[in-house]
Motif scaffolding. Structure first.
Motif, short mmCIF file in Angstrom:
data_model
loop_
_atom_site.label_atom_id
_atom_site.label_comp_id
_atom_site.label_asym_id
_atom_site.label_seq_id
_atom_site.Cartn_x
_atom_site.Cartn_y
_atom_site.Cartn_z
N UNK A 1 47.24 40.56 40.97
CA UNK A 1 47.10 39.87 39.68
C UNK A 1 47.98 40.47 38.58
N UNK A 2 48.60 39.61 37.81
CA UNK A 2 49.46 40.07 36.72
C UNK A 2 48.70 40.92 35.71
N UNK A 3 47.41 40.64 35.57
CA UNK A 3 46.60 41.41 34.63
C UNK A 3 46.52 42.88 34.99
N UNK A 4 46.49 43.20 36.28
CA UNK A 4 46.47 44.59 36.71
C UNK A 4 47.79 45.28 36.36
N UNK A 5 48.88 44.53 36.51
CA UNK A 5 50.20 45.08 36.16
C UNK A 5 50.27 45.37 34.66
N UNK B 1 39.64 39.65 41.46
CA UNK B 1 39.83 40.63 42.53
C UNK B 1 38.88 41.81 42.38
N UNK B 2 38.69 42.27 41.16
CA UNK B 2 37.79 43.41 40.92
C UNK B 2 36.37 43.06 41.35
N UNK B 3 35.93 41.85 41.01
CA UNK B 3 34.58 41.41 41.41
C UNK B 3 34.43 41.36 42.91
N UNK B 4 35.45 40.82 43.60
CA UNK B 4 35.39 40.73 45.06
C UNK B 4 35.35 42.11 45.70
N UNK B 5 36.14 43.04 45.20
CA UNK B 5 36.16 44.38 45.77
C UNK B 5 34.86 45.13 45.49
N UNK C 1 41.88 35.82 45.46
CA UNK C 1 42.09 36.49 44.18
C UNK C 1 43.41 37.21 43.99
N UNK C 2 44.15 37.51 45.06
CA UNK C 2 45.35 38.34 44.89
C UNK C 2 46.39 37.72 43.97
N UNK C 3 46.58 36.41 44.06
CA UNK C 3 47.58 35.76 43.22
C UNK C 3 46.98 35.08 42.00
N UNK C 4 45.70 35.31 41.78
CA UNK C 4 45.06 34.85 40.56
C UNK C 4 45.44 35.82 39.45
N UNK C 5 46.07 35.35 38.37
CA UNK C 5 46.52 36.29 37.33
C UNK C 5 45.37 37.05 36.67
N UNK C 6 44.15 36.51 36.76
CA UNK C 6 42.99 37.15 36.18
C UNK C 6 42.50 38.27 37.09
#
Length: 470
Positions: free
Chosen positions: A173-177, A273-277, A264-269
């Motif tokens: 996700x771009x947000x993590x970057x 991904x954090x919720x899934x992990x 979730x990997x390509x979801x910019x939010x």
């Protein structure tokens, strides 16, 4: 930074190509965010998104397309702009992408898109995402060099860091970057303003250690999910040798993880991904058949939710790998209905037995076998089954990875050359050296937990060759 900004602008930077009648409301959202963030922050987000999207493009090319997007917002988000300003600008950008002397990123996919016209061309350009071979890790300069470059031109330094960091993490996700780059640049800005910058850098890097570790974990998982065709069964086999348990117990965990990554990997939010992990901890640790059986899993489950996966992956298997011979599927098993389940069980047992194989190696080997079998018409190709050849490769690789991790590299290389000579007694020195070099490159690249997926697949193809030719 607000997550909503990232989501809106992610659609905006793709929407510039795919804008169509009835969707002008996106222009209003983009203009709202442009007004709120300001030109510099708006451009920073663009550099992240386009660097991820076009990882093979040069800094100048990515900067050019980002500047054009910023210019579009700057021009069309004024009160005096015409109603069709945004649509006209988006069309001009798509035409510029297809021009012979385009300053934008260049790669084969663009040529195919440019054969289309109008909306179809814009949609094609919007869907482009470059798949490139893994780039080497970003080598950080000394503190003194960082501060010198930053002080010379803070804006240029920041943009280049956005570019270099983002293109190396194109599958998350771009947000993590944005979170990671903002933290890094905040550290640089703070420490380079102090006379004792070394102590500052040390303190700040220690504070960023956990978040950087999480970023590397998610980047590796998402990259593997995106580029390994047999990722799910490869992941299951990989966890099979870590936890040394049955397919029935491991599969629900890896299925949940794979589905979460896919969604979730390509979801910019990044919250997706954090919720899934975080939910993986629930699935993994609430399974009493697993957590009650292994002390290491019990220890990992006592950690915060986002640290559980990392803990499990770095744990050594508590039990030695199975020494019994793996039962191979027969031709009849592979040709009848339900053969996929039979093959998955076989793959799982391979991974469970060979506990030094990494996920990219397992998934790549499984892809070679699975593709070979499933492409056979009425099982005509099964007479030349690749199972024997693949098992030989897997066993050898497992042993080499074990040696590679234990031995000094020079000693390992000498033993490997001697082994190749014994396997090919009649081969010339040139042939032996070439084969040994291939194996050295393969083991040094693919025996680590964070092995690059695409590169490992290519090296396996090089060493094993096309199984259908045997």
């Amino acid at each position: 930074m607000k997550i909503t900004c990232i989501v809106v602008l992610m659609s905006a930077f793709d929407f510039v190509y795919s804008i169509s009648r009835g969707k002008h409301y996106v222009k209003e959202k983009v203009c709202q965010e442009y007004a709120m963030l300001g030109k510099e922050k708006f451009k920073a987000i663009g550099m992240v998104l386009y660097s991820q999207k076009f990882s093979t493009g040069t800094f100048e090319e990515v900067n050019a397309v980002t500047d054009e997007m910023v210019k579009l917002a700057e021009t069309c988000c004024t009160e005096n702009s015409s109603a069709d300003c945004y649509d006209t600008g988006a069309t001009a950008m798509s035409e510029m992408s297809c021009s012979k002397d385009s300053p934008f990123p260049k790669h084969p996919g663009i040529a195919s898109c440019c054969k289309e016209d109008g909306l179809e061309r814009k949609l094609c350009l919007a869907a482009l995402r470059v798949t490139s071979e893994e780039l080497p890790s970003l080598q950080e300069s000394t503190n003194e060099e960082i501060c010198q470059k930053f002080k010379e031109d803070p804006k240029e330094y920041s943009l280049r860091y956005f570019y270099e960091f983002s293109r190396r993490h194109g599958s998350i996700p771009a947000g993590l970057i944005l979170n990671a780059t903002d933290s890094y640049l905040r550290m640089v800005g703070t420490c380079c303003s102090l006379s004792e910058s070394t102590i500052c850098f040390l303190r700040e890097r220690l504070q960023l250690k956990d978040s950087n570790h999480f970023l590397r974990l998610t980047s590796n998982l998402c990259h593997n999910q995106a580029h390994l065709p047999y990722f799910k069964i490869g992941l299951t086999a990989y966890y099979g040798h870590i936890l040394n348990d049955s397919l029935e117990d491991i599969l629900p965990i890896t299925t949940h993880l794979q589905e979460g990554l896919s969604k979730c990997c390509l979801n910019p939010n990044p919250e997706c991904l954090i919720t899934e992990l975080m939910q993986v901890k629930t699935v993994l640790c609430n399974d009493t058949s697993l957590s009650g059986k292994y002390r290491k899993l019990h220890d990992c489950c006592s950690k915060p939710p986002l640290d559980v996966l990392s803990c499990v992956e770095t744990s050594e298997s508590e039990s030695p790998p199975q020494q019994t011979e793996i039962k191979k599927p027969t031709d009849t098993d592979l040709c009848k209905e339900g053969s996929a389940t039979v093959l998955d069980k076989y793959f799982f047992e391979i991974g469970r037995k060979h506990n030094h194989l990494t996920l990219p190696v397992l998934a790549s080997v499984f892809a070679d076998i699975g593709d070979y079998i499933h492409k056979g018409s009425a099982c005509k190709l099964i007479k030349k089954s690749p199972l024997e050849k693949i098992e030989t490769f897997v066993s050898k690789t497992d042993g080499l990875c074990q040696q590679y991790k234990k031995l000094d590299f020079t000693v390992f290389k000498e033993r490997l050359v001697k082994s190749v000579q014994e396997e090919m007694p009649d081969a010339s020195k040139t042939v032996v050296d070439t084969k040994a070099k291939q194996w050295v490159e393969f083991t040094s690249t693919c025996c680590s937990r964070k092995a690059p997926a695409l590169r490992c697949r290519k090296l396996i193809d090089l060493i094993v060759g096309d199984t259908r030719d045997d």
